[in-house]
Scaffold this motif. Sequence first.
Motif, PDB file in Angstrom:
ATOM      1  N   ALA A  38       0.828  -1.206   0.000  1.00 58.04           N
ATOM      2  CA  ALA A  38       0.000   0.000   0.000  1.00 58.04           C
ATOM      3  C   ALA A  38       0.861   1.255   0.000  1.00 58.04           C
ATOM      4  CB  ALA A  38      -0.930  -0.011   1.213  1.00 58.04           C
ATOM      5  N   ILE A  39       1.961   1.235   0.754  1.00 56.76           N
ATOM      6  CA  ILE A  39       2.872   2.382   0.785  1.00 56.76           C
ATOM      7  C   ILE A  39       3.547   2.553  -0.565  1.00 56.76           C
ATOM      8  CG2 ILE A  39       5.016   3.268   1.796  1.00 56.76           C
ATOM      9  CD1 ILE A  39       4.184   2.020   4.425  1.00 56.76           C
ATOM     10  N   LEU A  40       3.981   1.432  -1.157  1.00 58.46           N
ATOM     11  CA  LEU A  40       4.638   1.505  -2.461  1.00 58.46           C
ATOM     12  C   LEU A  40       3.684   2.008  -3.536  1.00 58.46           C
ATOM     13  CD1 LEU A  40       7.074   1.026  -4.275  1.00 58.46           C
ATOM     14  CD2 LEU A  40       6.332  -1.348  -4.534  1.00 58.46           C
ATOM     15  N   LEU A  41       2.442   1.533  -3.513  1.00 64.58           N
ATOM     16  CA  LEU A  41       1.471   1.986  -4.510  1.00 64.58           C
ATOM     17  C   LEU A  41       1.283   3.492  -4.445  1.00 64.58           C
ATOM     18  CD1 LEU A  41      -1.772   0.282  -5.638  1.00 64.58           C
ATOM     19  CD2 LEU A  41      -1.864   2.674  -4.972  1.00 64.58           C
ATOM     20  N   GLU A  42       1.148   4.042  -3.245  1.00 57.25           N
ATOM     21  CA  GLU A  42       0.981   5.486  -3.112  1.00 57.25           C
ATOM     22  C   GLU A  42       2.240   6.233  -3.528  1.00 57.25           C
ATOM     23  OE1 GLU A  42      -1.805   7.186  -2.643  1.00 57.25           O
ATOM     24  OE2 GLU A  42      -2.725   5.209  -2.806  1.00 57.25           O
ATOM     25  N   ALA A  43       3.421   5.667  -3.254  1.00 48.90           N
ATOM     26  CA  ALA A  43       4.662   6.311  -3.684  1.00 48.90           C
ATOM     27  C   ALA A  43       4.754   6.342  -5.200  1.00 48.90           C
ATOM     28  CB  ALA A  43       5.860   5.576  -3.097  1.00 48.90           C
ATOM     29  N   ILE A  44       4.356   5.257  -5.855  1.00 45.61           N
ATOM     30  CA  ILE A  44       4.340   5.222  -7.325  1.00 45.61           C
ATOM     31  C   ILE A  44       3.378   6.268  -7.866  1.00 45.61           C
ATOM     32  CG2 ILE A  44       3.567   3.825  -9.296  1.00 45.61           C
ATOM     33  CD1 ILE A  44       4.817   1.395  -7.883  1.00 45.61           C
ATOM     34  N   ARG A  45       2.209   6.386  -7.242  1.00 45.56           N
ATOM     35  CA  ARG A  45       1.235   7.373  -7.697  1.00 45.56           C
ATOM     36  C   ARG A  45       1.801   8.794  -7.577  1.00 45.56           C
ATOM     37  NH1 ARG A  45      -3.533   8.017  -4.965  1.00 45.56           N
ATOM     38  NH2 ARG A  45      -4.237   9.103  -6.841  1.00 45.56           N
ATOM     39  N   ARG A  46       2.437   9.084  -6.450  1.00 45.21           N
ATOM     40  CA  ARG A  46       2.999  10.431  -6.261  1.00 45.21           C
ATOM     41  C   ARG A  46       4.158  10.682  -7.229  1.00 45.21           C
ATOM     42  NH1 ARG A  46       2.236   9.039  -0.711  1.00 45.21           N
ATOM     43  NH2 ARG A  46       4.447   8.464  -0.569  1.00 45.21           N
ATOM     44  N   ALA A  47       4.966   9.653  -7.488  1.00 40.33           N
ATOM     45  CA  ALA A  47       6.075   9.819  -8.425  1.00 40.33           C
ATOM     46  C   ALA A  47       5.556  10.142  -9.823  1.00 40.33           C
ATOM     47  CB  ALA A  47       6.933   8.555  -8.455  1.00 40.33           C
ATOM     48  N   ASP A  48       4.521   9.435 -10.270  1.00 35.25           N
ATOM     49  CA  ASP A  48       3.986   9.715 -11.604  1.00 35.25           C
ATOM     50  C   ASP A  48       3.253  11.046 -11.653  1.00 35.25           C
ATOM     51  OD1 ASP A  48       5.039   7.647 -13.001  1.00 35.25           O
ATOM     52  OD2 ASP A  48       3.147   6.650 -13.472  1.00 35.25           O
ATOM     53  N   LEU A  49       2.637  11.454 -10.551  1.00 32.62           N
ATOM     54  CA  LEU A  49       2.020  12.789 -10.527  1.00 32.62           C
ATOM     55  C   LEU A  49       3.066  13.841 -10.835  1.00 32.62           C
ATOM     56  CD1 LEU A  49      -0.316  14.751  -9.885  1.00 32.62           C
ATOM     57  CD2 LEU A  49       0.362  14.628  -7.482  1.00 32.62           C
ATOM     58  N   LEU A  50       4.235  13.722 -10.218  1.00 34.98           N
ATOM     59  CA  LEU A  50       5.295  14.710 -10.430  1.00 34.98           C
ATOM     60  C   LEU A  50       5.946  14.551 -11.797  1.00 34.98           C
ATOM     61  CD1 LEU A  50       7.037  16.983  -9.180  1.00 34.98           C
ATOM     62  CD2 LEU A  50       8.577  15.204  -8.333  1.00 34.98           C
ATOM     63  N   LEU A  51       6.315  13.318 -12.160  1.00 39.43           N
ATOM     64  CA  LEU A  51       7.071  13.075 -13.389  1.00 39.43           C
ATOM     65  C   LEU A  51       6.230  13.231 -14.650  1.00 39.43           C
ATOM     66  CD1 LEU A  51       9.043   9.941 -12.170  1.00 39.43           C
ATOM     67  CD2 LEU A  51      10.111  12.070 -12.941  1.00 39.43           C
ATOM     68  N   VAL A  52       4.982  12.782 -14.594  1.00 41.61           N
ATOM     69  CA  VAL A  52       4.150  12.700 -15.804  1.00 41.61           C
ATOM     70  C   VAL A  52       3.227  13.900 -15.950  1.00 41.61           C
ATOM     71  CG1 VAL A  52       2.393  11.331 -17.001  1.00 41.61           C
ATOM     72  CG2 VAL A  52       4.237  10.179 -15.764  1.00 41.61           C
ATOM     73  N   HIS A  53       2.673  14.385 -14.836  1.00 44.73           N
ATOM     74  CA  HIS A  53       1.614  15.391 -14.937  1.00 44.73           C
ATOM     75  C   HIS A  53       2.062  16.805 -14.610  1.00 44.73           C
ATOM     76  CE1 HIS A  53      -1.467  12.377 -15.637  1.00 44.73           C
ATOM     77  NE2 HIS A  53      -0.947  11.671 -14.645  1.00 44.73           N
ATOM     78  N   LEU A  54       2.932  16.970 -13.632  1.00 50.54           N
ATOM     79  CA  LEU A  54       3.288  18.316 -13.198  1.00 50.54           C
ATOM     80  C   LEU A  54       4.487  18.884 -13.941  1.00 50.54           C
ATOM     81  CD1 LEU A  54       2.747  17.998  -9.327  1.00 50.54           C
ATOM     82  CD2 LEU A  54       1.148  18.792 -11.084  1.00 50.54           C
ATOM     83  N   ALA A  55       5.526  18.085 -14.151  1.00 49.88           N
ATOM     84  CA  ALA A  55       6.739  18.583 -14.809  1.00 49.88           C
ATOM     85  C   ALA A  55       6.507  18.791 -16.298  1.00 49.88           C
ATOM     86  CB  ALA A  55       7.887  17.603 -14.591  1.00 49.88           C
ATOM     87  N   ASP A  56       7.098  19.853 -16.838  1.00 54.88           N
ATOM     88  CA  ASP A  56       7.087  20.090 -18.283  1.00 54.88           C
ATOM     89  C   ASP A  56       8.040  19.078 -18.924  1.00 54.88           C
ATOM     90  OD1 ASP A  56       7.533  20.925 -20.878  1.00 54.88           O
ATOM     91  OD2 ASP A  56       7.848  23.032 -20.360  1.00 54.88           O
ATOM     92  N   PRO A  57       7.530  18.153 -19.758  1.00 55.44           N
ATOM     93  CA  PRO A  57       8.407  17.095 -20.288  1.00 55.44           C
ATOM     94  C   PRO A  57       9.550  17.623 -21.133  1.00 55.44           C
ATOM     95  CG  PRO A  57       6.264  17.073 -21.386  1.00 55.44           C
ATOM     96  CD  PRO A  57       6.148  18.004 -20.231  1.00 55.44           C
ATOM     97  N   ALA A  58       9.312  18.701 -21.886  1.00 58.25           N
ATOM     98  CA  ALA A  58      10.391  19.251 -22.708  1.00 58.25           C
ATOM     99  C   ALA A  58      11.482  19.862 -21.832  1.00 58.25           C
ATOM    100  CB  ALA A  58       9.827  20.290 -23.677  1.00 58.25           C
TER     101      ALA A  58
END
Length: 398
Positions: free
Chosen positions: A358-378
């Motif tokens: 459960a802890i790992l799942l939430e950490a993965i979710r937070r990591a993708d929130l930052l890497l995929v959704h919040l950061a400008d990919p370019a």
Amino acid sequence: RVLSIPADYSCGSSGVCCSSGWDIPVEPAIEDRLRAALAQGELRRPIPAAGRDPFRRVSGLPHGARVALRADEAGRCVFLDPEPGRLCTIHRELGAHALASACRDFPRIVTLTPAGYSITLSHYCPTAAAHLFRDGSAMTVEVDPPAFPPDWPYEGLDARASVGPLLRPGVMMGWEAHGRWERHAVQTLARAELGPVQAIAVLGGQAETARAWTPERGPFEPYLEHCLGETPTPEEGTPPSSEECGRAWRLVAQCVPRGHPLPSPPASRTGSEAPTRTRSPARVRVPGQGSRPQAGSALGARPGAVHRWLAARAFASWLALQGEGLRTTVMGLRLALAVLTAELHRGRADSQEGVDPAILLEAIRRADLLLVHLADPAALARRLSRAEWGAGSPTPAW
């Protein structure tokens, strides 16, 4: 093309995509369709927006959009039905094709190439994240699985007119070679004898050999095949330290456009390491499944959720197209693992003793929130591409 891990994905109705407080642009044609449906009674006016326009004018939106869907004070879209299980009223009453593209495509991350669509998922979606914890399935690349029909109106990074990914600055890799590298990266991350750190180290060594190609060595494709057959010593891989994980997280945060919401940085934990192998896998209690070897980390004899998540970051990666070479793609995997480890620290997980799923799942979710959704990919690609210009073993940009 999609990884086998989410090949049977379908919406689990978590509502996360509808309640995260971000702007949801509405393309003009969709806006007109929804306004007409509201006026004609085909679409129920959401109760929280009664007497108010459910669309909010926003400047600078993509695809010519003039408005975004209005949200309440809690960040929930006004078309999200508050009754349990009923969710999006637009989807329920008008169908998926009446959705704004952001709603229709989430959590799909799509790259359009001359070979077709390459699709991975954002694991900020809890349903997509849960797929990573299913044991027993091989990691392969599938073509046209039923859950991803080829006639779906996919949108994403359109590289169909591009010259293709780079091997190193100034040298094109070619689409076929890029596809071969992608498949190889997935296969390497699926190797049971390698932990995530070691698998990335193997890919890094092979990338260095591949990018040394010159025309004098003959055609690139057979040269690449030879490089992929060589296995560097995996012990060369060093888990990121707590300090490195914190720096990696901050680098990604610096790529978030100014004015966008940003989570608070996770506290570093001196002495913690990235998820790695131990001699005996931790055993955890998972509701409904009893006691079993931990499937939620890199621990154990088989690739776990961390391996699968890294494979999803390696496949259909925008970084491979927006960056300047193979070093950048490998650096992206190192960065992802460091950010995930930082998020595990936030969850107070001791990765040396095992990580609760459960802890790992939430950490993965937070990591993708930052890497995929919040950061400008370019912007992130530009930062990581700095590694392409150094000699010898590349140094992380963070």
